[in-house]
Design a protein around this motif. Structure first.
Motif, PDB file in Angstrom:
ATOM      1  N   SER A 172       0.827  -1.212   0.000  1.00 42.46           N
ATOM      2  CA  SER A 172       0.000   0.000   0.000  1.00 42.46           C
ATOM      3  C   SER A 172       0.860   1.259   0.000  1.00 42.46           C
ATOM      4  CB  SER A 172      -0.943  -0.003   1.213  1.00 42.46           C
ATOM      5  OG  SER A 172      -0.210  -0.046   2.422  1.00 42.46           O
ATOM      6  N   ASN A 173       1.934   1.284   0.799  1.00 42.48           N
ATOM      7  CA  ASN A 173       2.812   2.459   0.823  1.00 42.48           C
ATOM      8  C   ASN A 173       3.544   2.630  -0.502  1.00 42.48           C
ATOM      9  OD1 ASN A 173       2.177   3.286   3.399  1.00 42.48           O
ATOM     10  ND2 ASN A 173       3.850   2.162   4.383  1.00 42.48           N
ATOM     11  N   PHE A 174       3.984   1.520  -1.066  1.00 41.74           N
ATOM     12  CA  PHE A 174       4.676   1.593  -2.351  1.00 41.74           C
ATOM     13  C   PHE A 174       3.765   2.160  -3.432  1.00 41.74           C
ATOM     14  CE2 PHE A 174       5.206  -0.480  -6.498  1.00 41.74           C
ATOM     15  CZ  PHE A 174       6.448   0.019  -6.863  1.00 41.74           C
ATOM     16  N   LEU A 175       2.544   1.659  -3.519  1.00 42.35           N
ATOM     17  CA  LEU A 175       1.628   2.096  -4.569  1.00 42.35           C
ATOM     18  C   LEU A 175       1.313   3.591  -4.459  1.00 42.35           C
ATOM     19  CD1 LEU A 175      -0.877  -0.905  -4.611  1.00 42.35           C
ATOM     20  CD2 LEU A 175       0.776  -0.324  -6.396  1.00 42.35           C
ATOM     21  N   VAL A 227      -7.877   1.560  -5.377  1.00 39.90           N
ATOM     22  CA  VAL A 227      -7.038   0.410  -5.041  1.00 39.90           C
ATOM     23  C   VAL A 227      -7.899  -0.805  -4.750  1.00 39.90           C
ATOM     24  CG1 VAL A 227      -5.393  -0.531  -3.370  1.00 39.90           C
ATOM     25  CG2 VAL A 227      -5.119   1.813  -4.201  1.00 39.90           C
ATOM     26  N   LYS A 228      -8.925  -0.625  -3.980  1.00 44.93           N
ATOM     27  CA  LYS A 228      -9.806  -1.736  -3.615  1.00 44.93           C
ATOM     28  C   LYS A 228     -10.471  -2.340  -4.847  1.00 44.93           C
ATOM     29  CE  LYS A 228     -13.568  -2.927  -0.412  1.00 44.93           C
ATOM     30  NZ  LYS A 228     -12.766  -3.881   0.385  1.00 44.93           N
ATOM     31  N   ASN A 229     -10.965  -1.480  -5.747  1.00 42.14           N
ATOM     32  CA  ASN A 229     -11.628  -1.975  -6.956  1.00 42.14           C
ATOM     33  C   ASN A 229     -10.660  -2.734  -7.862  1.00 42.14           C
ATOM     34  OD1 ASN A 229     -14.072  -0.874  -6.191  1.00 42.14           O
ATOM     35  ND2 ASN A 229     -13.829   0.994  -7.389  1.00 42.14           N
ATOM     36  N   SER A 230      -9.440  -2.201  -8.011  1.00 44.12           N
ATOM     37  CA  SER A 230      -8.452  -2.867  -8.854  1.00 44.12           C
ATOM     38  C   SER A 230      -8.032  -4.205  -8.251  1.00 44.12           C
ATOM     39  CB  SER A 230      -7.222  -1.973  -9.048  1.00 44.12           C
ATOM     40  OG  SER A 230      -7.539  -0.863  -9.862  1.00 44.12           O
ATOM     41  N   MET A 231      -7.875  -4.255  -6.942  1.00 48.60           N
ATOM     42  CA  MET A 231      -7.508  -5.506  -6.290  1.00 48.60           C
ATOM     43  C   MET A 231      -8.598  -6.555  -6.459  1.00 48.60           C
ATOM     44  SD  MET A 231      -5.573  -4.122  -2.834  1.00 48.60           S
ATOM     45  CE  MET A 231      -5.449  -5.761  -2.126  1.00 48.60           C
ATOM     46  N   THR A 273       3.092   5.923  -2.912  1.00 51.23           N
ATOM     47  CA  THR A 273       4.304   6.691  -3.181  1.00 51.23           C
ATOM     48  C   THR A 273       4.587   6.769  -4.676  1.00 51.23           C
ATOM     49  OG1 THR A 273       5.249   6.043  -1.047  1.00 51.23           O
ATOM     50  CG2 THR A 273       6.784   6.845  -2.721  1.00 51.23           C
ATOM     51  N   ALA A 274       4.400   5.634  -5.371  1.00 48.41           N
ATOM     52  CA  ALA A 274       4.617   5.607  -6.818  1.00 48.41           C
ATOM     53  C   ALA A 274       3.624   6.520  -7.537  1.00 48.41           C
ATOM     54  CB  ALA A 274       4.494   4.181  -7.341  1.00 48.41           C
ATOM     55  N   LYS A 275       2.378   6.467  -7.126  1.00 49.95           N
ATOM     56  CA  LYS A 275       1.357   7.308  -7.751  1.00 49.95           C
ATOM     57  C   LYS A 275       1.675   8.789  -7.546  1.00 49.95           C
ATOM     58  CE  LYS A 275      -2.719   8.001  -9.731  1.00 49.95           C
ATOM     59  NZ  LYS A 275      -2.919   7.713 -11.176  1.00 49.95           N
ATOM     60  N   THR A 276       2.114   9.146  -6.347  1.00 49.67           N
ATOM     61  CA  THR A 276       2.463  10.529  -6.051  1.00 49.67           C
ATOM     62  C   THR A 276       3.654  10.982  -6.897  1.00 49.67           C
ATOM     63  OG1 THR A 276       1.652  10.298  -3.773  1.00 49.67           O
ATOM     64  CG2 THR A 276       3.177  12.113  -4.228  1.00 49.67           C
ATOM     65  N   ALA A 277       4.650  10.102  -7.032  1.00 41.48           N
ATOM     66  CA  ALA A 277       5.846  10.448  -7.804  1.00 41.48           C
ATOM     67  C   ALA A 277       5.528  10.639  -9.284  1.00 41.48           C
ATOM     68  CB  ALA A 277       6.902   9.355  -7.630  1.00 41.48           C
ATOM     69  N   VAL A 278       4.682   9.785  -9.827  1.00 39.20           N
ATOM     70  CA  VAL A 278       4.354   9.857 -11.250  1.00 39.20           C
ATOM     71  C   VAL A 278       3.468  11.061 -11.559  1.00 39.20           C
ATOM     72  CG1 VAL A 278       3.049   8.709 -13.086  1.00 39.20           C
ATOM     73  CG2 VAL A 278       4.674   7.400 -11.722  1.00 39.20           C
ATOM     74  N   ASP A 279       2.478  11.310 -10.700  1.00 37.90           N
ATOM     75  CA  ASP A 279       1.525  12.402 -10.957  1.00 37.90           C
ATOM     76  C   ASP A 279       2.018  13.765 -10.486  1.00 37.90           C
ATOM     77  OD1 ASP A 279      -0.064  10.455 -11.987  1.00 37.90           O
ATOM     78  OD2 ASP A 279      -1.639  10.572 -10.463  1.00 37.90           O
ATOM     79  N   GLY A 280       3.001  13.763  -9.581  1.00 44.18           N
ATOM     80  CA  GLY A 280       3.494  15.029  -9.054  1.00 44.18           C
ATOM     81  C   GLY A 280       2.682  15.570  -7.905  1.00 44.18           C
ATOM     82  N   GLU A 281       1.667  14.826  -7.454  1.00 44.67           N
ATOM     83  CA  GLU A 281       0.864  15.210  -6.307  1.00 44.67           C
ATOM     84  C   GLU A 281       0.220  13.962  -5.714  1.00 44.67           C
ATOM     85  OE1 GLU A 281      -2.130  17.870  -7.664  1.00 44.67           O
ATOM     86  OE2 GLU A 281      -3.148  16.395  -8.916  1.00 44.67           O
ATOM     87  N   PRO A 307      -2.534  11.421  -4.427  1.00 42.93           N
ATOM     88  CA  PRO A 307      -3.930  11.181  -4.789  1.00 42.93           C
ATOM     89  C   PRO A 307      -4.849  11.483  -3.612  1.00 42.93           C
ATOM     90  CG  PRO A 307      -2.823   9.100  -4.342  1.00 42.93           C
ATOM     91  CD  PRO A 307      -1.758  10.163  -4.307  1.00 42.93           C
ATOM     92  N   LYS A 308      -6.055  11.909  -3.886  1.00 42.81           N
ATOM     93  CA  LYS A 308      -7.026  12.151  -2.818  1.00 42.81           C
ATOM     94  C   LYS A 308      -7.327  10.826  -2.131  1.00 42.81           C
ATOM     95  CE  LYS A 308      -9.118  16.159  -5.055  1.00 42.81           C
ATOM     96  NZ  LYS A 308     -10.358  16.759  -5.630  1.00 42.81           N
ATOM     97  N   LEU A 309      -7.192  10.812  -0.827  1.00 42.48           N
ATOM     98  CA  LEU A 309      -7.193   9.563  -0.067  1.00 42.48           C
ATOM     99  C   LEU A 309      -8.449   8.737  -0.288  1.00 42.48           C
ATOM    100  CD1 LEU A 309      -5.614   7.834   1.848  1.00 42.48           C
ATOM    101  CD2 LEU A 309      -6.643   9.077   3.772  1.00 42.48           C
ATOM    102  N   ARG A 310      -9.624   9.371  -0.212  1.00 38.42           N
ATOM    103  CA  ARG A 310     -10.866   8.607  -0.327  1.00 38.42           C
ATOM    104  C   ARG A 310     -10.985   7.971  -1.714  1.00 38.42           C
ATOM    105  NH1 ARG A 310     -16.395  11.397   1.501  1.00 38.42           N
ATOM    106  NH2 ARG A 310     -15.205  11.311   3.450  1.00 38.42           N
ATOM    107  N   THR A 311     -10.654   8.729  -2.750  1.00 44.09           N
ATOM    108  CA  THR A 311     -10.712   8.201  -4.119  1.00 44.09           C
ATOM    109  C   THR A 311      -9.667   7.117  -4.324  1.00 44.09           C
ATOM    110  OG1 THR A 311     -11.450  10.354  -4.931  1.00 44.09           O
ATOM    111  CG2 THR A 311     -10.589   8.810  -6.566  1.00 44.09           C
ATOM    112  N   TRP A 312      -8.476   7.341  -3.776  1.00 42.80           N
ATOM    113  CA  TRP A 312      -7.375   6.396  -3.928  1.00 42.80           C
ATOM    114  C   TRP A 312      -7.710   5.045  -3.295  1.00 42.80           C
ATOM    115  CZ3 TRP A 312      -3.419   5.160  -6.662  1.00 42.80           C
ATOM    116  CH2 TRP A 312      -2.425   4.319  -6.165  1.00 42.80           C
TER     117      TRP A 312
END
Length: 252
Positions: free
Chosen positions: A102-105, A126-130, A107-115, A117-122
């Protein structure tokens, strides 16, 4: 529409006896909405192409160009390539003890997007993709790739793909080590990624079985560091029937 363009790419790797040329003039263009299957025997240069695109320091580009929407990929650092829209699903993902999935994902999303992700949406994404990849909720708190089965590692690579949403995905033998159920789940994930038509995929594989579930638009046969033949899906059928024996004289 985006375009990843490779022109006359030559790549060498350092060995105990000195540099060895692996890629010997590769030309390849992948556009949004296209899936390209890269096939060939062991040692033909398929994985070298993948790692060269990602910027692995072991591989040295000696000549040629790689551009993404006209921008020079080879001039970019590894993280800049990721932010530009390139993604590599590795054949052998590295274990990282002490870092949770969870921390890796996030962190990676933040690094790629530059900001961030909004926690509730994120959390929802993640849950839907899993769930789509048949990954248990407890998986998110496990250490990254540590003790993962082959199937778990490959599903996690596709989970990253779905969440990071790159322009182009290079999938290096994503089908290796998968049983039939895991192969279907992983293939469905790749198909979801390409469904909207604005993403491109370079699918590296030895075998045609994954191509029963992921239909390529183009097939490229790598022999001795070059593209020996190109065609449509019918070329994969030819390889299934005859193997690579027809290319025995193409290695010179």
């Amino acid at each position: 529409m985006s375009t990843l363009e490779i022109r006359d790419l030559h790549v060498s790797v350092d060995t105990e006896t000195g540099p060895k040329e692996i890629l010997r003039g590769v030309d390849l263009t992948v556009s949004s909405g296209q899936t390209h299957a890269i096939m060939g025997p062991n040692g033909s240069g398929k994985s070298t192409l993948a790692y060269s695109l990602a910027g692995h320091p072991k591989y040295t580009v000696t000549s040629g160009t790689v551009t993404l929407d006209g921008e020079d990929v080879l001039a970019m650092s590894v993280d800049e390539r990721a932010r530009a829209g390139l993604f590599l699903a590795m054949q052998y993902p590295v274990e990282v003890p002490g870092v949770s999935v969870s921390n890796f994902l996030r962190t990676a999303k933040t690094a790629v997007d530059g900001e961030s992700p909004k926690l509730r949406t994120w959390v929802k994404d993640v849950k839907n993709s899993m769930q789509s990849l048949a990954i248990d909720d407890a998986f998110a708190e496990r250490d990254l790739n540590t003790g993962f089965s082959g199937g778990e590692k490959k599903r996690h690579e596709i989970l990253q793909l779905e969440l990071l949403k790159p322009k182009f995905a290079v999938l290096d033998e994503t089908d290796s080590g998968l049983d039939i159920d895991a192969l279907r789940v992983v293939s469905d994930g790749v198909n979801r990624f390409t469904a909207d038509g604005d993403k491109g995929v370079m699918l590296i594989t030895h075998y045609t079985r994954i191509l029963r579930y992921i239909k390529p638009d183009h097939v490229h046969v790598f022999i001795a560091g070059r593209v020996a033949e190109e065609g449509g899906p019918e070329l994969a059928d030819k390889l299934e029937e005859h193997g690579y024996v027809d290319y025995a004289g193409a290695s010179a």
